[in-house]
Scaffold this motif. Sequence first.
Motif, PDB file in Angstrom:
ATOM      1  N   ASP A 143       4.740  10.109   5.439  1.00  0.00           N
ATOM      2  CA  ASP A 143       4.958  11.199   4.373  1.00  0.00           C
ATOM      3  C   ASP A 143       5.231  12.567   5.204  1.00  0.00           C
ATOM      4  OD1 ASP A 143       3.360  10.171   2.200  1.00  0.00           O
ATOM      5  OD2 ASP A 143       1.694   9.912   3.640  1.00  0.00           O
ATOM      6  N   GLY A 144       6.055  12.988   4.258  1.00  0.00           N
ATOM      7  CA  GLY A 144       6.757  14.538   4.957  1.00  0.00           C
ATOM      8  C   GLY A 144       6.839  15.366   3.797  1.00  0.00           C
ATOM      9  N   ARG A 145       7.404  16.565   4.168  1.00  0.00           N
ATOM     10  CA  ARG A 145       7.582  17.801   3.199  1.00  0.00           C
ATOM     11  C   ARG A 145       9.189  18.505   3.419  1.00  0.00           C
ATOM     12  NH1 ARG A 145       2.611  21.773   1.650  1.00  0.00           N
ATOM     13  NH2 ARG A 145       3.407  22.818  -0.073  1.00  0.00           N
ATOM     14  N   ILE A 146       9.590  18.880   2.500  1.00  0.00           N
ATOM     15  CA  ILE A 146      10.844  19.849   2.543  1.00  0.00           C
ATOM     16  C   ILE A 146      10.605  20.942   1.594  1.00  0.00           C
ATOM     17  CG2 ILE A 146      13.311  19.603   2.401  1.00  0.00           C
ATOM     18  CD1 ILE A 146      13.334  16.583   2.348  1.00  0.00           C
ATOM     19  N   TYR A 147      11.341  21.970   2.087  1.00  0.00           N
ATOM     20  CA  TYR A 147      11.293  23.037   1.517  1.00  0.00           C
ATOM     21  C   TYR A 147      12.849  23.280   1.324  1.00  0.00           C
ATOM     22  CZ  TYR A 147       6.602  24.147   2.256  1.00  0.00           C
ATOM     23  OH  TYR A 147       5.176  24.304   2.077  1.00  0.00           O
ATOM     24  N   ARG A 183       7.862  17.017  -1.849  1.00  0.00           N
ATOM     25  CA  ARG A 183       6.984  15.914  -1.268  1.00  0.00           C
ATOM     26  C   ARG A 183       7.540  14.698  -0.945  1.00  0.00           C
ATOM     27  NH1 ARG A 183       1.932  18.765  -1.928  1.00  0.00           N
ATOM     28  NH2 ARG A 183       2.705  20.783  -2.036  1.00  0.00           N
ATOM     29  N   VAL A 184       7.841  14.197   0.126  1.00  0.00           N
ATOM     30  CA  VAL A 184       8.475  12.967   0.403  1.00  0.00           C
ATOM     31  C   VAL A 184       7.630  11.988   1.093  1.00  0.00           C
ATOM     32  CG1 VAL A 184      10.601  11.810   1.744  1.00  0.00           C
ATOM     33  CG2 VAL A 184      10.370  14.272   1.118  1.00  0.00           C
ATOM     34  N   ALA A 185       7.682  10.639   0.368  1.00  0.00           N
ATOM     35  CA  ALA A 185       6.805   9.628   1.025  1.00  0.00           C
ATOM     36  C   ALA A 185       7.887   8.298   0.927  1.00  0.00           C
ATOM     37  CB  ALA A 185       5.849   9.151  -0.053  1.00  0.00           C
ATOM     38  N   THR A 186       7.535   7.613   1.995  1.00  0.00           N
ATOM     39  CA  THR A 186       8.406   6.181   2.222  1.00  0.00           C
ATOM     40  C   THR A 186       7.479   5.009   2.400  1.00  0.00           C
ATOM     41  OG1 THR A 186       8.499   6.358   4.745  1.00  0.00           O
ATOM     42  CG2 THR A 186      10.096   7.462   3.473  1.00  0.00           C
ATOM     43  N   ILE A 187       8.051   4.054   1.912  1.00  0.00           N
ATOM     44  CA  ILE A 187       7.085   2.812   2.079  1.00  0.00           C
ATOM     45  C   ILE A 187       8.275   1.529   2.503  1.00  0.00           C
ATOM     46  CG2 ILE A 187       4.960   3.113   0.627  1.00  0.00           C
ATOM     47  CD1 ILE A 187       6.457   1.338  -1.459  1.00  0.00           C
ATOM     48  N   GLY A 191      14.580  -2.754   2.577  1.00  0.00           N
ATOM     49  CA  GLY A 191      14.611  -1.467   3.422  1.00  0.00           C
ATOM     50  C   GLY A 191      13.226  -0.610   3.193  1.00  0.00           C
ATOM     51  N   GLU A 192      13.634   0.769   3.068  1.00  0.00           N
ATOM     52  CA  GLU A 192      12.589   1.664   2.897  1.00  0.00           C
ATOM     53  C   GLU A 192      12.706   2.464   1.168  1.00  0.00           C
ATOM     54  OE1 GLU A 192      10.763   3.720   6.666  1.00  0.00           O
ATOM     55  OE2 GLU A 192      12.826   3.330   7.027  1.00  0.00           O
ATOM     56  N   LYS A 193      11.677   2.255   0.512  1.00  0.00           N
ATOM     57  CA  LYS A 193      11.685   2.840  -0.819  1.00  0.00           C
ATOM     58  C   LYS A 193      11.275   4.515  -0.265  1.00  0.00           C
ATOM     59  CE  LYS A 193      10.043   2.905  -5.452  1.00  0.00           C
ATOM     60  NZ  LYS A 193       9.902   4.060  -5.800  1.00  0.00           N
ATOM     61  N   ILE A 194      11.844   5.514  -0.998  1.00  0.00           N
ATOM     62  CA  ILE A 194      11.683   6.812  -0.754  1.00  0.00           C
ATOM     63  C   ILE A 194      11.335   7.406  -2.155  1.00  0.00           C
ATOM     64  CG2 ILE A 194      12.582   8.919   0.198  1.00  0.00           C
ATOM     65  CD1 ILE A 194      14.741   7.385   1.644  1.00  0.00           C
ATOM     66  N   VAL A 195      10.479   8.123  -2.225  1.00  0.00           N
ATOM     67  CA  VAL A 195      10.075   9.081  -3.447  1.00  0.00           C
ATOM     68  C   VAL A 195       9.976  10.549  -2.998  1.00  0.00           C
ATOM     69  CG1 VAL A 195       8.462   9.520  -5.362  1.00  0.00           C
ATOM     70  CG2 VAL A 195       8.964   6.962  -4.687  1.00  0.00           C
ATOM     71  N   PHE A 196      10.634  11.393  -3.807  1.00  0.00           N
ATOM     72  CA  PHE A 196      10.594  12.734  -3.811  1.00  0.00           C
ATOM     73  C   PHE A 196       9.740  13.425  -4.750  1.00  0.00           C
ATOM     74  CE2 PHE A 196      14.319  11.802  -1.355  1.00  0.00           C
ATOM     75  CZ  PHE A 196      14.146  12.368  -0.383  1.00  0.00           C
ATOM     76  N   ARG A 197       8.728  13.764  -4.569  1.00  0.00           N
ATOM     77  CA  ARG A 197       7.938  14.865  -5.660  1.00  0.00           C
ATOM     78  C   ARG A 197       8.532  16.272  -5.557  1.00  0.00           C
ATOM     79  NH1 ARG A 197       3.008  14.777  -8.418  1.00  0.00           N
ATOM     80  NH2 ARG A 197       3.930  12.404  -9.063  1.00  0.00           N
ATOM     81  N   ILE A 198       9.088  16.487  -6.799  1.00  0.00           N
ATOM     82  CA  ILE A 198       9.791  18.008  -7.061  1.00  0.00           C
ATOM     83  C   ILE A 198       8.509  18.890  -7.542  1.00  0.00           C
ATOM     84  CG2 ILE A 198      11.537  19.142  -7.996  1.00  0.00           C
ATOM     85  CD1 ILE A 198      13.213  16.580  -8.159  1.00  0.00           C
ATOM     86  N   LEU A 199       8.461  19.765  -6.818  1.00  0.00           N
ATOM     87  CA  LEU A 199       7.577  21.011  -7.196  1.00  0.00           C
ATOM     88  C   LEU A 199       8.235  22.100  -7.393  1.00  0.00           C
ATOM     89  CD1 LEU A 199       4.492  20.208  -4.789  1.00  0.00           C
ATOM     90  CD2 LEU A 199       4.656  19.234  -7.191  1.00  0.00           C
ATOM     91  N   ASP A 200       8.729  22.254  -8.669  1.00  0.00           N
ATOM     92  CA  ASP A 200       9.701  23.360  -8.894  1.00  0.00           C
ATOM     93  C   ASP A 200       8.818  24.395  -9.785  1.00  0.00           C
ATOM     94  OD1 ASP A 200      11.575  25.056 -10.001  1.00  0.00           O
ATOM     95  OD2 ASP A 200      12.896  23.756 -10.810  1.00  0.00           O
TER      96      ASP A 200
END
Length: 723
Positions: free
Chosen positions: A254-258, A269-273, A278-287
Amino acid sequence: MKKLIDVLTEEGLITEEQLREAKEKQAGAQRPLLELLVEMGFLKEEDLVKVSSKMFGMPIVPLDTETIDPKAIEMISYEIVRRYGVLPLRIEGEALVIATSDPMDVITMDDLRVITGMRIKPVLSSKTDVLVNIEKYYNSDEIIYDLLKNMVEETTVETIREGETGGKPFDTSATSSAGSPVVKLFNRILSDAIKARASDIHIEPQKSCVKVRYRVDGDLRDIMEIPNNFRLNITARAKVMADMDLTESRKPQDGRIYILAYNRKIDLRVATIPVQYGEKIVFRILDPIQAKIELGELGLVGGEMDLFKEAIKTPQGIILMTGPTSSGKTSTIYAALNYLKSAVKNIVTIEDPIEYSINGINQMQLNPVINVTFATGLRSILRQDPNVIFVGEIRDEETADIAFKASLTGHLVFSTLHTNSAVASITRLLDIGLEPYLIASSIVLIVAQRLVKRICSYCEKEEYEPDEKLKKKFKVYINKYGVNNFYRGVGCEKCEFTGYLGRMAIFSLFKFNTKIKELVSSKSPENVIFEEAIKNGLRLLAEAGVEKVAKGMTTLEEVARVAETLEGEETIKESPEVKEAKEMIGVEEVKKVKKITKILIVDDEEHILNILELRLNGEGYEVIKASNGKEAVKCAVREKPDLIIMDIMMPEMNGFEATKILRGKLETAVIPIVMLTAKKDEQSELQGLAFGADDYVVKPFDGKRLLARIKMLLNRRYRSRTE
């Protein structure tokens, strides 16, 4: 000595007419004649290679069995090998062995000799084999360039450090420079998703590509497919930006980007599994623009708003929000806290994660690694002299016990539960281990909520008739609110032609009175409590939804998707979560079904539509038709055709405007567009190409030549997907 083109003609592999047409195309395209013959479908590449091998007395070298020397690769740059269509294989003494589809191209061989300072020894391979291996060994960025070339960059995306309110950018790329195509593609996906109001971005490695999808208004939408050889670069870029471990691919992270985009700070908010490919990546956008933290924006109507305000103004007690994940519970509590905040109140929260920062509220992040849990955090908050407390979620008995006891000692407590209905929350709390008396004496209000799509306010509304089963299912409420006419949005550019724009909540508010408290204290069955709640005025989600249908705010289908009737019937449609799970489970099965190529024809002349449809159907293509540019954009977004044939002069929206709109969206930017028009002037052709058209054909047209151009563009697109 005979020329290769003459041998091909003599052996009947190409006709004089095909050769003449290819030469006409070559005059504008400035490409090798043999290459055009293959792309236009007049000549099979394997026939070309076989004839070349026989004519030049050279064996065909399959590159997948060759061992490529990295030192040879370093001898010639990527730009040069792409320009000349060659691949360095190995060094033999003072000679550089290269693979080429045209070993007799003296000019190319001489140029390479000058560039490398070595003698050039050519070997014969197919053009496709050479190009595929160029991408493999040079890690080409040209495909990404092709994906982005038609799109206008509307904003820059800059990464900023956490806590930097001034928004000072810094370069986080450890895998490539800020100007590299991978970084540009990554940034374009982020900016496009924000523009599309997406709440999440899904980057999913598949067997043959990397799929990008957005979740917009609760539904996942396919956006684009990226060639598989960029999978590792894209994953690395995401991990670097989110400060994740680049070397770890076996476990979730899990990670975070501004970022700064569209002149505002946006939290990702970034989460990989790890998944199969490979690795699936999901970005949760908090706009912050999408955050609804005002009570008036939630969708509370009439008596609901009065009851909710009355409850949250209570000096002590507990208010619970209940519903599945992504049903808007936290947003509702944020709106309540924002309404309550004042200079005389101390509001403290403990959340996992903090969704949005609210000025005037003290927000605390859960951190189990250092033992900051809901229970331990809540104990600490109680020593901070709070008036109002928000506990992100009640998950266990310890947290529940502290929260409920705090609500009896002069604190107003908000929290969430995952239950299907407001009344079911009581059973859930008893199962956790709370005493019935504590539940009965603490709860002020339980609110169940779901999110439904809102009919687009920019669209024209059209009257329609829902399915009779739906109408029968909600008959009681339809009659109660006098719903005689049903409406939906017709679709427009603002809503991506879905008819919906944004979401709103429907609520079921369960207020505790004396009788309810007695039933809870005596551990009465859930159905008994439910019956008393109905007598006390409890409205089910279905009724709240139908009321919004009556007001023209949403559709009956949306209400049926999320709400049950009084009889507890199953919902008509699957929830987004179930739908997504089924999609993921069946994704490889779907790939086994042969894909039919889909072509969209856009023309306001009926006879042109019919002629083209007849020809394309005869070639095995599926045809979609539109009579103007506005319909074309709508069909392209909904149907995702493989190619578009576009007229220019049409009513409502011309072909230039439609092409410009399609090139402005990632999900349609890569679809080849052939402009087919009666406008013969050079200015119109140049304008069409400037707007992003891939080819320009003048009416009246030759059917065979048009089909050849269509096949050429489709072959180019499919090849770029697999390179």
